[in-house]
Design an enzyme around this catalytic site. Structure first.
Site, PDB file in Angstrom:
ATOM      1  N   ARG A  39       3.559   0.150  -5.143  1.00  0.00           N
ATOM      2  CA  ARG A  39       3.392  -0.690  -3.915  1.00  0.00           C
ATOM      3  C   ARG A  39       2.144  -1.370  -3.821  1.00  0.00           C
ATOM      4  NH1 ARG A  39       6.934   1.769  -0.444  1.00  0.00           N
ATOM      5  NH2 ARG A  39       5.849   0.630   1.284  1.00  0.00           N
ATOM      6  N   TRP A  58      -2.873  -2.434  -1.679  1.00  0.00           N
ATOM      7  CA  TRP A  58      -2.806  -3.886  -1.919  1.00  0.00           C
ATOM      8  C   TRP A  58      -3.537  -4.699  -0.716  1.00  0.00           C
ATOM      9  CZ3 TRP A  58      -0.851  -8.283   0.474  1.00  0.00           C
ATOM     10  CH2 TRP A  58      -0.326  -9.427  -0.646  1.00  0.00           C
ATOM     11  N   CYS A  85       0.569  -1.079   0.095  1.00  0.00           N
ATOM     12  CA  CYS A  85      -0.057   0.046   0.013  1.00  0.00           C
ATOM     13  C   CYS A  85       0.919   1.133   0.062  1.00  0.00           C
ATOM     14  CB  CYS A  85      -0.944   0.276   1.160  1.00  0.00           C
ATOM     15  SG  CYS A  85      -1.917  -1.178   1.511  1.00  0.00           S
ATOM     16  N   GLU A 120       5.707 -13.849 -13.616  1.00  0.00           N
ATOM     17  CA  GLU A 120       5.038 -12.703 -13.042  1.00  0.00           C
ATOM     18  C   GLU A 120       4.652 -11.643 -13.697  1.00  0.00           C
ATOM     19  OE1 GLU A 120       7.432 -10.292 -10.310  1.00  0.00           O
ATOM     20  OE2 GLU A 120       9.300 -10.644 -11.488  1.00  0.00           O
ATOM     21  N   LYS A 158       5.431  -4.011  -5.463  1.00  0.00           N
ATOM     22  CA  LYS A 158       6.889  -3.966  -5.519  1.00  0.00           C
ATOM     23  C   LYS A 158       7.417  -4.297  -4.132  1.00  0.00           C
ATOM     24  CE  LYS A 158      10.738  -2.765  -7.360  1.00  0.00           C
ATOM     25  NZ  LYS A 158      11.324  -3.919  -8.476  1.00  0.00           N
ATOM     26  N   LYS A 173      10.619 -14.074 -13.692  1.00  0.00           N
ATOM     27  CA  LYS A 173      10.265 -12.846 -14.823  1.00  0.00           C
ATOM     28  C   LYS A 173       9.202 -13.186 -15.804  1.00  0.00           C
ATOM     29  CE  LYS A 173      11.834 -10.616 -13.005  1.00  0.00           C
ATOM     30  NZ  LYS A 173      12.578 -10.282 -11.742  1.00  0.00           N
ATOM     31  N   HIS A 207      14.721 -35.914 -14.013  1.00  0.00           N
ATOM     32  CA  HIS A 207      14.314 -36.433 -12.747  1.00  0.00           C
ATOM     33  C   HIS A 207      12.811 -36.091 -12.700  1.00  0.00           C
ATOM     34  CE1 HIS A 207      18.150 -38.200 -11.411  1.00  0.00           C
ATOM     35  NE2 HIS A 207      18.436 -36.916 -11.864  1.00  0.00           N
ATOM     36  N   ASN A 241      -1.124   1.605   5.970  1.00  0.00           N
ATOM     37  CA  ASN A 241      -0.307   0.568   5.360  1.00  0.00           C
ATOM     38  C   ASN A 241       0.248  -0.540   6.486  1.00  0.00           C
ATOM     39  OD1 ASN A 241       1.664  -0.936   3.804  1.00  0.00           O
ATOM     40  ND2 ASN A 241       2.996   0.501   3.893  1.00  0.00           N
ATOM     41  N   GLY A 242      -0.237  -1.855   6.283  1.00  0.00           N
ATOM     42  CA  GLY A 242       0.275  -2.637   7.269  1.00  0.00           C
ATOM     43  C   GLY A 242      -0.996  -3.445   7.580  1.00  0.00           C
ATOM     44  N   GLU A 279      15.358 -17.130 -12.048  1.00  0.00           N
ATOM     45  CA  GLU A 279      14.954 -15.806 -12.319  1.00  0.00           C
ATOM     46  C   GLU A 279      14.458 -15.338 -13.581  1.00  0.00           C
ATOM     47  OE1 GLU A 279      14.883 -13.261 -10.394  1.00  0.00           O
ATOM     48  OE2 GLU A 279      15.035 -11.694 -11.688  1.00  0.00           O
TER      49      GLU A 279
HETATM   50  O1  M6R Z   1      12.726  -5.636  -2.296  1.00  0.00           O
HETATM   51  P1  M6R Z   1      13.174  -6.853  -2.192  1.00  0.00           P
HETATM   52  O2  M6R Z   1      14.338  -7.391  -2.980  1.00  0.00           O
HETATM   53  O3  M6R Z   1      13.422  -7.533  -0.886  1.00  0.00           O
HETATM   54  O4  M6R Z   1      11.800  -7.986  -2.667  1.00  0.00           O
HETATM   55  C1  M6R Z   1      11.904  -9.361  -2.737  1.00  0.00           C
HETATM   56  C2  M6R Z   1      10.854  -9.722  -3.733  1.00  0.00           C
HETATM   57  O5  M6R Z   1       9.708  -9.498  -3.339  1.00  0.00           O
HETATM   58  C3  M6R Z   1      11.366  -9.312  -5.079  1.00  0.00           C
HETATM   59  O6  M6R Z   1      12.337  -9.655  -5.613  1.00  0.00           O
HETATM   60  C4  M6R Z   1      10.321  -9.945  -5.934  1.00  0.00           C
HETATM   61  O7  M6R Z   1      10.390 -11.141  -6.359  1.00  0.00           O
HETATM   62  C5  M6R Z   1      10.189  -9.147  -7.392  1.00  0.00           C
HETATM   63  N1  M6R Z   1       8.829  -8.739  -7.867  1.00  0.00           N
HETATM   64  C6  M6R Z   1      10.650 -10.152  -8.682  1.00  0.00           C
HETATM   65  O8  M6R Z   1      10.708  -9.519  -9.786  1.00  0.00           O
END
Ligand code: M6R
Length: 617
Positions: free
Chosen positions: A27, A75, A2, A497, A612, A494, A513, A101-102, A490
């Site tokens: 956020r 969020w 948020c 997501e 984010k 990407k 496996h 936020n929380g 990774e």
């Molecule tokens: O801010 P952080 O690096 O701690 O965030 C960790 C993950 O939430 C972040 O890397 C998330 O997986 C990304 N959206 C991936 O692209």
């Protein structure tokens, strides 16, 4: 998660709040709302959907008369995203407004108590409970807003950053923090104040800001200095006013269609910024101040435990390879969310490295606290300067990637790998586990990486053509070995997501496996086959995929012949040392996900359900 904003001063509050919410939308973006006070009454607008939907709604009603307001982009945690659950929330009397936020964990029991006292609730949120609790205390104890907020916060369990407004005292706002970030921007002569989850909403207005610490609350009142108190015992705290380094162009798209694309293209510069002053090839040294100051501790460490989430966890896996290969220190890489709830064996001889772009990830923060409580030394690798994780660590380094706004992490990943590789090499030098010839070779190679990334970004058009071919795929497999196994993970993250295509990353040898059963002529398999990394083994894996009609997209080193003959598509990366290759192999995978997502019509900067900064566990 948020995003929250607030303004009190002399300008029209609405544009400041709405533009601030747009900058904070990374956020969370399930719903948005704004409360404006026009001198007589509170005007509330809140909608399900993005800030642009809210903007359309408010445009019709905004008279431009409000110099006070608060806003929120959500969020969802408690209650589905809909108009009623959106913030701001008003108290029962309609006098108090809050953005939050929380998570208030004991909201259910508080809600029941308030219901017994005659309160009714319009939403399913924990936040509406909090604002009514504040109101109830204010009425029952006959105290002012600040005091009521303080008493209420001492009754709640959970995490929060809040801004509370009271129409009976419309020249002030109360701000408080525990666990979620909040910054206060200070106008000239205290004639205006800005509040926001980060400083981006107000950087064009002021460079003076206070970041509240956990357990602090502030009363901001026009024309008066900010007053900060500890929530628990009311002790007064001297405000620590910081000078913001952020600039406007860093948080704008700068001509790119999306932040993600801008951030992918910023990588040569971001890596340059990360190595600047740390990598000194002419002198033949690496110097990282956070590390130099704690060298003895690192040299005596029996083990390094890396904690992180998501992409940062993948960077940690790459570091496992480099720390073990170069510095010969045993490394364990842990998901922060699992680590914090296990009862791990940690001793004072352990070093915990916490990696986080945002520096606000709740699980990583909690893992750090737990490790510290068991006596471990915690070293942070963060991007956001002054973030909670950066402040709580015993020591650390910044990655200097600059603001990353696209939800999909790109430049944060490559700069994390950069700084961690420099650390591994520096430790290896200090321990004598690398020869001086090899050390020099890596310094020279690392210096060339930004140029090679820039060169690699030219593959853009070729990657677009490949994206076009596979945009309708429903599954995708990513394979890599050694340093490029985390890159396979990774790459898959990407893709899933931002394009919502199911993707899995695997160590190439593990394919046999299980995942090999998935391979048919509709399955794209992305294989990282760099020339120095177990090349022959990877070639065999490619043969196995080929024999089952899988479609192969191979990432190879320039000049490759063997894989080129077998793969359906190849993307070449410039020659480099294997330990540095993740900095290059990652780039085409970022571009591939980006183009597939764009071609599928997905919102790449704000993928569904994501945010984010993951500030809730
Ligand atoms: O801010 P952080 O690096 O701690 O965030 C960790 C993950 O939430 C972040 O890397 C998330 O997986 C990304 N959206 C991936 O692209």
């Amino acid at each position: 998660m948020c995003g929250i904003t607030g303004y009190i001063g002399y300008r029209d509050a609405y544009p400041i709040i709405i533009n601030g919410l747009k900058r904070l939308e990374y956020r969370g973006y399930d719903s948005a709302g704004v409360m404006l006070y026009d001198g007589n009454s509170i005007n509330l607008s809140k909608v399900k959907g993005k800030v642009s939907v809210l903007e359309e709604r408010v445009q019709e009603n905004n008279s431009g008369q409000s110099i006070i307001g608060i806003g929120h982009t959500r969020w969802a945690t408690h209650g589905i995203p809909n108009d009623l659950n959106s913030h701001p929330h008003l108290s029962q009397s309609g006098n108090l407004a809050i953005v939050h936020n929380g998570i208030i964990e004991n909201y259910a029991s508080l809600r029941k108590e308030l219901k017994d006292r005659g309160y009714t609730f319009r939403s399913d949120t924990d936040t509406e409970v909090l604002v009514n609790l504040i109101e109830e205390i204010k009425i029952q104890e006959g105290v002012k807003l600040g005091e009521a907020v303080q008493i209420a916060l001492n009754q709640v369990i959970g995490a929060y950053a809040i801004v509370v407004f009271d129409s009976e005292k419309p020249d002030e706002m109360v701000v408080a923090k525990l666990g979620s970030p909040i910054a206060i921007g200070i106008g000239k002569d205290n004639d205006e104040f800005f509040v926001a989850s980060d400083a981006s909403p107000f950087i064009e207005y002021t460079k003076d800001a206070i970041y509240l610490e956990d357990g602090e609350m502030a009363i901001i009142k026009k024309g008066r200095e900010v007053k900060i108190h500890k929530i628990q015992d009311d002790e007064e705290v001297d405000p620590n006013i910081q000078q913001l380094q952020l600039s406007l162009d860093q948080i704008e798209k700068g001509g790119y269609e999306h932040f993600m694309l801008k951030e992918i293209h910023e990588q040569p510069e971001a890596i340059t910024d990360t190595i600047r002053g740390r990598l000194l090839p002419e002198q033949g040294i690496i110097k990282i101040s956070g590390l130099e100051n704690n060298m003895k501790r690192f040299l005596n460490a029996e083990r390094i435990i890396i904690v992180a989430c998501g992409t940062s966890w993948h960077a940690g896996l790459v570091a496992e390879y480099s720390f073990e290969e170069f510095a010969r220190i045993p490394v364990e890489v842990e998901y922060a969310s699992e680590f914090r709830y296990r009862d791990p064996v940690i001793t004072e001889k352990d070093i915990v490295i916490a990696i986080s772009q945002s520096g606000e990830t709740a699980d990583t923060l909690a893992a750090i606290k737990m490790a510290k409580s068991k006596g471990a030394f915690v070293f942070g690798v963060c991007n956001v300067v002054g973030s909670s994780i950066a402040r709580i660590n015993d020591s650390g380094v910044y990655t200097h990637a600059g603001p990353e706004i696209g939800v999909a992490s790109t430049k944060a990943f490559t700069t994390q790998i950069t700084v961690l590789t420099l650390m591994a090499l520096r430790l290896a030098r200090a321990k004598g586990t690398i020869t001086s010839a090899d050390f020099r070779l890596y310094l020279q190679e690392m210096e060339l990486i930004p140029k090679k990334v820039a060169q690699l970004l030219q593959v853009d058009k070729h990657v677009k053509e490949i994206a076009q071919r596979y945009l309708l795929s429903t599954n995708c497999l990513y394979l890599g070995r050694g340093y490029n196994f985390p890159v396979a993970l990774e790459g898959a993250l990407k893709l899933k997501e931002i394009s919502y295509i199911h993707a899995e990353g695997y160590p190439a040898a593990e394919m046999k496996h299980g995942p090999i059963a998935l391979i048919d002529d509709r399955m794209p398999v992305i294989v990282i086959a760099t020339n120095k990394g177990h090349y022959d083994k990877i070639v065999s894996n490619i043969q196995e995929i080929k024999s089952r009609s899988g479609k192969i997209i191979a990432i190879v080193t320039e000049g490759d012949i063997t894989v080129k003959e077998m793969a359906d598509h190849v993307i070449e990366i410039p020659e480099t040392e294997e330990a540095l290759s993740p900095l290059l192999t990652t780039i085409p995978l970022q571009l591939l996900s980006y183009y597939i997502a764009v071609m599928r019509g997905c919102n790449v900067d704000q993928p569904r359900n994501l945010a984010k900064s993951v500030t809730v566990e």
